[in-house]
Scaffold this active site. Structure first.
Site, PDB file in Angstrom:
ATOM      1  CE  LYS A  78      -2.328   1.454   3.674  1.00  0.00           C
ATOM      2  NZ  LYS A  78      -3.339   1.553   4.746  1.00  0.00           N
ATOM      3  NE  ARG A 122      -5.089  -1.248   7.127  1.00  0.00           N
ATOM      4  CZ  ARG A 122      -4.381  -0.349   7.796  1.00  0.00           C
ATOM      5  NH1 ARG A 122      -4.922   0.352   8.779  1.00  0.00           N
ATOM      6  NH2 ARG A 122      -3.122  -0.140   7.481  1.00  0.00           N
TER       7      ARG A 122
HETATM    8  N1  LIG Z   1      -4.169   3.292  13.082  1.00  0.00           N
HETATM    9  C1  LIG Z   1      -4.494   3.089  11.816  1.00  0.00           C
HETATM   10  O1  LIG Z   1      -4.428   1.965  11.301  1.00  0.00           O
HETATM   11  C2  LIG Z   1      -5.001   4.228  10.994  1.00  0.00           C
HETATM   12  C3  LIG Z   1      -5.378   3.996   9.664  1.00  0.00           C
HETATM   13  C4  LIG Z   1      -5.880   5.040   8.898  1.00  0.00           C
HETATM   14  C5  LIG Z   1      -5.946   6.317   9.470  1.00  0.00           C
HETATM   15  N2  LIG Z   1      -5.533   6.519  10.750  1.00  0.00           N
HETATM   16  C6  LIG Z   1      -5.583   7.852  11.359  1.00  0.00           C
HETATM   17  O2  LIG Z   1      -6.934   8.270  11.473  1.00  0.00           O
HETATM   18  C7  LIG Z   1      -6.924   9.699  11.622  1.00  0.00           C
HETATM   19  C8  LIG Z   1      -8.120  10.319  10.922  1.00  0.00           C
HETATM   20  O3  LIG Z   1      -8.034  10.161   9.524  1.00  0.00           O
HETATM   21  P1  LIG Z   1      -9.038  10.930   8.546  1.00  0.00           P
HETATM   22  O4  LIG Z   1      -8.684  10.515   7.165  1.00  0.00           O
HETATM   23  O5  LIG Z   1     -10.431  10.780   9.002  1.00  0.00           O
HETATM   24  O6  LIG Z   1      -8.535  12.446   8.781  1.00  0.00           O
HETATM   25  P2  LIG Z   1      -9.275  13.823   8.442  1.00  0.00           P
HETATM   26  O7  LIG Z   1      -8.235  14.898   8.556  1.00  0.00           O
HETATM   27  O8  LIG Z   1     -10.057  13.724   7.186  1.00  0.00           O
HETATM   28  O9  LIG Z   1     -10.327  13.976   9.632  1.00  0.00           O
HETATM   29  C9  LIG Z   1      -9.908  14.191  10.963  1.00  0.00           C
HETATM   30  C10 LIG Z   1     -11.049  14.851  11.715  1.00  0.00           C
HETATM   31  O10 LIG Z   1     -10.633  15.030  13.068  1.00  0.00           O
HETATM   32  C11 LIG Z   1     -10.931  16.361  13.494  1.00  0.00           C
HETATM   33  N3  LIG Z   1      -9.945  16.692  14.511  1.00  0.00           N
HETATM   34  C12 LIG Z   1      -8.648  17.035  14.346  1.00  0.00           C
HETATM   35  N4  LIG Z   1      -8.051  17.209  15.541  1.00  0.00           N
HETATM   36  C13 LIG Z   1      -8.994  16.966  16.472  1.00  0.00           C
HETATM   37  C14 LIG Z   1      -8.998  16.963  17.899  1.00  0.00           C
HETATM   38  N5  LIG Z   1      -7.887  17.237  18.598  1.00  0.00           N
HETATM   39  N6  LIG Z   1     -10.153  16.658  18.537  1.00  0.00           N
HETATM   40  C15 LIG Z   1     -11.286  16.377  17.840  1.00  0.00           C
HETATM   41  N7  LIG Z   1     -11.348  16.363  16.483  1.00  0.00           N
HETATM   42  C16 LIG Z   1     -10.208  16.663  15.832  1.00  0.00           C
HETATM   43  C17 LIG Z   1     -10.836  17.182  12.227  1.00  0.00           C
HETATM   44  O11 LIG Z   1     -11.621  18.393  12.360  1.00  0.00           O
HETATM   45  C18 LIG Z   1     -11.394  16.246  11.181  1.00  0.00           C
HETATM   46  O12 LIG Z   1     -12.800  16.352  11.031  1.00  0.00           O
HETATM   47  C19 LIG Z   1      -5.544  10.164  11.121  1.00  0.00           C
HETATM   48  O13 LIG Z   1      -4.765  10.559  12.225  1.00  0.00           O
HETATM   49  C20 LIG Z   1      -4.943   8.923  10.514  1.00  0.00           C
HETATM   50  O14 LIG Z   1      -3.530   8.880  10.588  1.00  0.00           O
HETATM   51  C21 LIG Z   1      -5.075   5.488  11.526  1.00  0.00           C
END
Ligand SMILES: NC(=O)c1ccc[n+]([C@@H]2O[C@H](COP(=O)([O-])OP(=O)(O)OC[C@H]3O[C@@H](n4cnc5c(N)ncnc54)[C@H](O)[C@@H]3O)[C@@H](O)[C@H]2O)c1
Length: 336
Positions: A78, A122
């Site tokens: 990926k 996933r």
């Molecule tokens: N662990 C994993 O396997 C995995 C996999 C994919 C994504 N992620 C993580 O998931 C997270 C979210 O991804 P996304 O694509 O939805 O991102 P995104 O930026 O599209 O959405 C994030 C949302 O969180 C809000 N936000 C930001 N900081 C905040 C805070 N302190 N408190 C409350 N809300 C807050 C933003 O306003 C936004 O609506 C990312 O950090 C990404 O790295 C983790």
């Protein structure tokens, strides 16, 4: 000589194959976690490509290669980009990805597919498998902090996989994001009572299941917000304060080597001598195969720190490819 081809699957091709529902991913992730527990995988540590002009924690491209074994071995990669200001500045998703699958016999690429959907689905399924083993039996409420695409897929997975779920609390620093998500969820799951929390603390307090999906680089979630019996999935990794790792009854990761690096909180705790492989309760696969217990009492506070594994993506993409081949879906392209 046979002329090699590869199959291209767009997001809509994948959705049409059932890739828009959590069932496909729950099954594939469970299979992947079993292979993980059996050591039937190869998963090099993922490199983060950051260009020097993007200083936000979510500005990067990550390469995630893996091989999985079992009855149908397959390899894949990926390649997932992220730009924190895609949603606000460009009206685009923060994350974008493609997945390449390689035949395990020839190592030839056999498929390329859009992987933003797969990645979000996933990630939700990893939480889903963890909820099965680590949340209080019969829980009826959950909270999502951060309402972007990842938060949305987590919420949909909970509603699809846990019919006992009655209420959901949403919080986002951008209230509008939480409100928009609540409208979509009410449409899709009329049984759910959905409330918008005014603060992260209000979302987290008294919740049985908490899932963080923000893009913060500063921990803000202290142990005192958690009730006895809470299961917390720290999907966005940086939200939870260090003390939560030290005070929770059980800390579970997907993969220890992937978690203990890149100055993430576990890594910092290990470096300061406060946490170790021995302090860790289990890797999630060990719980899935029954080698380590999941939740043992209603009282335990359990933290999952899922870094996200390349084998998750390969297992899910392989399941999608099998369906695509069976149905002749997607676009077959000549390689030469
Ligand atoms: N662990 C994993 O396997 C995995 C996999 C994919 C994504 N992620 C993580 O998931 C997270 C979210 O991804 P996304 O694509 O939805 O991102 P995104 O930026 O599209 O959405 C994030 C949302 O969180 C809000 N936000 C930001 N900081 C905040 C805070 N302190 N408190 C409350 N809300 C807050 C933003 O306003 C936004 O609506 C990312 O950090 C990404 O790295 C983790």
């Amino acid at each position: 000589m046979t002329a090699p081809t590869l199959r291209y699957l767009s997001r809509s091709d994948i959705a049409a194959l059932g890739g828009d529902h959590s069932d496909l991913y729950m099954e594939a992730i469970e299979h992947g976690l079993r292979l993980h527990a059996a050591g039937e995988f190869v998963q090099p540590l993922k490199p983060y490509l950051r260009n020097p002009r993007g200083r936000h924690i979510a500005d990067r491209i990550i390469a995630m290669p893996a091989w999985i074994g079992g009855e149908a071995p397959i390899s894949g990669l990926k390649w997932i980009g992220s730009k924190h200001d895609n949603p606000s500045a460009r009206g685009m998703e923060r994350a974008s990805a493609v997945m390449v699958l390689n035949d395990a016999e020839t190592n030839f690429p056999v498929a390329i597919m859009e992987a933003g959907l797969i990645s979000a689905m996933r990630t939700a399924a990893v939480t889903g498998i963890a909820v099965r083993h680590l949340a209080k039996a019969g829980f009826t409420d959950a909270s999502i902090v951060g309402c972007g695409p990842i938060g949305e897929r987590q919420a949909r997975m909970l509603a699809e996989q846990f019919p006992g779920l009655e209420s959901l609390r949403l919080f986002d620093l951008r209230r509008e994001a939480a409100e928009d998500l609540s409208v979509r969820l009410r449409d899709r799951f009329p049984r759910l009572r959905i409330a918008i929390a005014e603060t992260a603390e209000a979302a987290v307090r008294d919740a049985s299941v908490v899932i963080t999906c923000t893009v913060t680089d500063t921990p803000y979630l202290p142990f005192s917000w958690l009730s006895r019996g809470t299961f917390l999935a720290n999907v966005s990794i940086m939200d939870v304060e260090r003390e939560v790792f030290l005070k929770s009854d059980k800390v579970v990761v997907d993969d220890w080597d992937q978690s203990n690096r890149e100055k993430k909180i576990i890594n910092l705790l290990v470096e300061s001598g406060q946490f170790s492989r021995e302090t860790l309760h289990a890797e999630l696969g060990e719980i899935v195969v029954g080698r380590k217990p999941g939740r043992e009492t209603d009282d335990e506070v359990i933290l999952l720190n899922p870094m996200g594994m390349a084998i998750d993506d390969v297992a899910c993409a392989a399941a999608i490819l099998r369906r695509a081949e069976a149905k002749g879906a997607g676009t077959v392209l000549p390689l030469y």
